[in-house]
Design an enzyme around this catalytic site. Structure first.
Site, PDB file in Angstrom:
ATOM      1  CD  GLU A  23      -3.034  -1.028   2.243  1.00  0.00           C
ATOM      2  OE1 GLU A  23      -2.870  -0.213   3.174  1.00  0.00           O
ATOM      3  OE2 GLU A  23      -4.032  -1.754   2.144  1.00  0.00           O
ATOM      4  CD  GLU A  82      -3.308  -5.826   4.039  1.00  0.00           C
ATOM      5  OE1 GLU A  82      -4.170  -4.998   4.432  1.00  0.00           O
ATOM      6  OE2 GLU A  82      -2.101  -5.625   4.113  1.00  0.00           O
TER       7      GLU A  82
HETATM    8  C1  FCB Z   1      -4.214  -2.070   5.537  1.00  0.00           C
HETATM    9  C2  FCB Z   1      -2.821  -2.380   5.997  1.00  0.00           C
HETATM   10  C3  FCB Z   1      -2.738  -3.454   7.055  1.00  0.00           C
HETATM   11  C4  FCB Z   1      -3.878  -3.371   8.033  1.00  0.00           C
HETATM   12  C5  FCB Z   1      -5.200  -3.262   7.327  1.00  0.00           C
HETATM   13  C6  FCB Z   1      -6.391  -3.205   8.237  1.00  0.00           C
HETATM   14  O1  FCB Z   1      -4.266  -0.767   5.078  1.00  0.00           O
HETATM   15  O2  FCB Z   1      -2.017  -2.783   4.923  1.00  0.00           O
HETATM   16  O3  FCB Z   1      -1.482  -3.360   7.665  1.00  0.00           O
HETATM   17  O4  FCB Z   1      -3.657  -2.349   8.926  1.00  0.00           O
HETATM   18  O5  FCB Z   1      -5.211  -2.131   6.504  1.00  0.00           O
END
Ligand code: FCB
Length: 443
Positions: A166, A348
């Protein structure tokens, strides 16, 4: 009829990040990172929490791999902590730091779990921040050296690598909004950092390929549909700016060789001849994290004039709207704009809820199971629409240090009791295990 089975060979995984789980911040020669500094600055983190101990994964990694094995998933995504490997961000590697990841990788392979290694999940060595951090172009070259060190050690056993997690979030929030480390509030710093990080990505890819040409390389973006709250001109402008920073600022130069129009002029002063050719490297997969869609409105008081408007949907404990269809939309959009025929991975997705251990010692989290069902359904819709989605990694294996919100927000499919460090698989863990065993989605 909708097909509720996942494609053959679909890869199930779980993700974590070094600073959020490891703890042991002063052990075995690790240097301080910007998150150590930030979390120890009063007022920055909920309850004054820090990552000093976190889930103590640095000592409990064997048990945690046991949890992964029991879960039956095919892959585990973790990040290497740059300050463990180069305590000041430059110079000779710290052997003890490398050894930790060496052991972790071997144990994962023994358990038949593919290691997916992310080189940077936000924990920049503080010594580099002291020299300007991502505002300083030189940091891209330091990153290249670090990538080469890690690859020299692990590329014989790790095939899947990601340059950054990210990049949009840590540049925008760390240097613009200021609620993440290092906590600056400057538009100029964001433009500079976006370019340095893109350059670091390109240099990193080149350095990794030099170690092993057939590595599978990518960058982990964070994508979400954004729409203006109203059709007023100002809301549209705010929304376009957010779309450019949050969705396009990294995949555009990396895949299309140019910065998105709304921010191109801001970044131009920092771009040197040849940079964009370095940045646009051939990648092997397209990956992103996804949580929720948003509605953007103009806000006079915000540094970037951006505010969020309410969305009519239930929310998680983060206050993030539960909008599964946004995942389908982002997948379809990403294919059209960037990924084409590349394999796509969601690295994620998940949700925080106020989980608690009940009288029987069980953690019932039906809301998380519903959340996963919804988003996985949207993923299947994207597959049906022709997006080659090859895998899904849940955020997160464990409850962990959720950045500015500390330990209050629990994202794990495994509950962590922070006083005893006991791990308790939640109901969602068992739900996920069924999927990993090949169960179709019951939706
Ligand atoms: C993302 C991050 C991760 C975690 C999630 C909830 O932005 O990459 O580390 O904090 O959100």
């Amino acid at each position: 009829m909708t097909d509720n089975s996942f494609p053959a060979g679909f890869l199930w995984g779980a993700s974590t990040a070094a600073y959020q789980i490891e703890g042991a911040v002063r052990e075995d020669g690790r240097g301080p990172s910007i998150w150590d500094t930030f979390s120890h600055t009063p007022g920055k983190i909920a309850n004054g929490d820090t990552g000093d101990v976190a889930c103590d994964h640095y000592h409990r990694w064997r048990d945690d791999i046991g949890l992964l094995r029991e879960l039956g998933i095919g892959a585990y995504r973790f990040s290497t902590a740059w300050p463990r490997i180069q305590p000041t961000g430059r110079g000779a590697p710290n052997e003890k730091g490398l050894e930790f990841y060496d052991r972790l990788v071997d144990a994962l392979l023994d358990a038949n779990i593919q290691p997916w290694l992310c080189l940077y999940h936000w924990d920049l060595p503080q010594a580099l921040e002291d020299k300007g951090g991502w505002r300083n172009r030189d940091t891209a070259y330091r990153y290249r050296d670090y990538a080469a060190i890690v690859a020299r050690r692990l590329a014989d056993r790790v095939s899947y690598w990601a340059t950054f997690n990210e990049p949009n979030i840590f540049t925008y929030r760390g240097l613009g909004q200021g609620d993440h480390a290092p906590g600056l509030q400057s538009r100029e710093a964001v433009w500079r950092a976006i370019h340095t990080v893109n350059l670091a990505h390109g240099l990193g890819v080149l350095a990794l390929r030099e170690q092993r040409a057939d590595l599978k390389l990518g960058n982990i973006y964070n994508l979400a549909p954004r729409e203006p709250a109203t059709d007023r001109e100002q809301d549209r402008v705010a929304c376009e700016l957010m779309g450019a920073i949050m969705n396009d600022a990294f995949p555009d130069p990396q895949f299309l060789g140019k910065y998105p129009e709304p921010i191109a002029d801001d970044i131009k002063p920092y771009v040197r001849d040849g940079d964009l050719a370095i940045i646009k490297q051939k990648l092997d997969y397209f990956a992103f994290n996804h949580y929720s869609r948003s509605r953007i409105r103009w806000d006079n008081d915000h540094l970037f004039h951006v505010g969020y408007a309410k969305i009519d949907a239930p929310v998680t404990a983060m206050g993030w709207p539960i909008t599964p269809d946004g995942l389908r939309e982002s997948l379809v959009d990403a294919k059209a704009r960037w990924s084409g025929d590349l394999p796509v991975y969601i690295l994620e997705n998940g949700a925080a809820f106020d989980d608690a251990v009940d009288a029987e010692g069980r953690v019932r989290d039906p809301q998380r199971i519903d959340f996963l069902r919804g988003y996985l359904g949207a993923l299947l819709d994207a597959v049906a629409a022709g997006v080659p989605v090859k895998g899904y990694f849940v955020w997160s294996l464990l409850d962990n240090f959720e950045w500015a919100l500390g330990y209050d927000k629990r994202f794990g499919i495994v509950y962590v009791d922070y006083t005893t460090q006991k791990r308790i698989p939640k109901d969602s863990y068992f739900f996920y295990r069924e999927l990993a065993r090949g169960a179709p989605l019951d939706r």
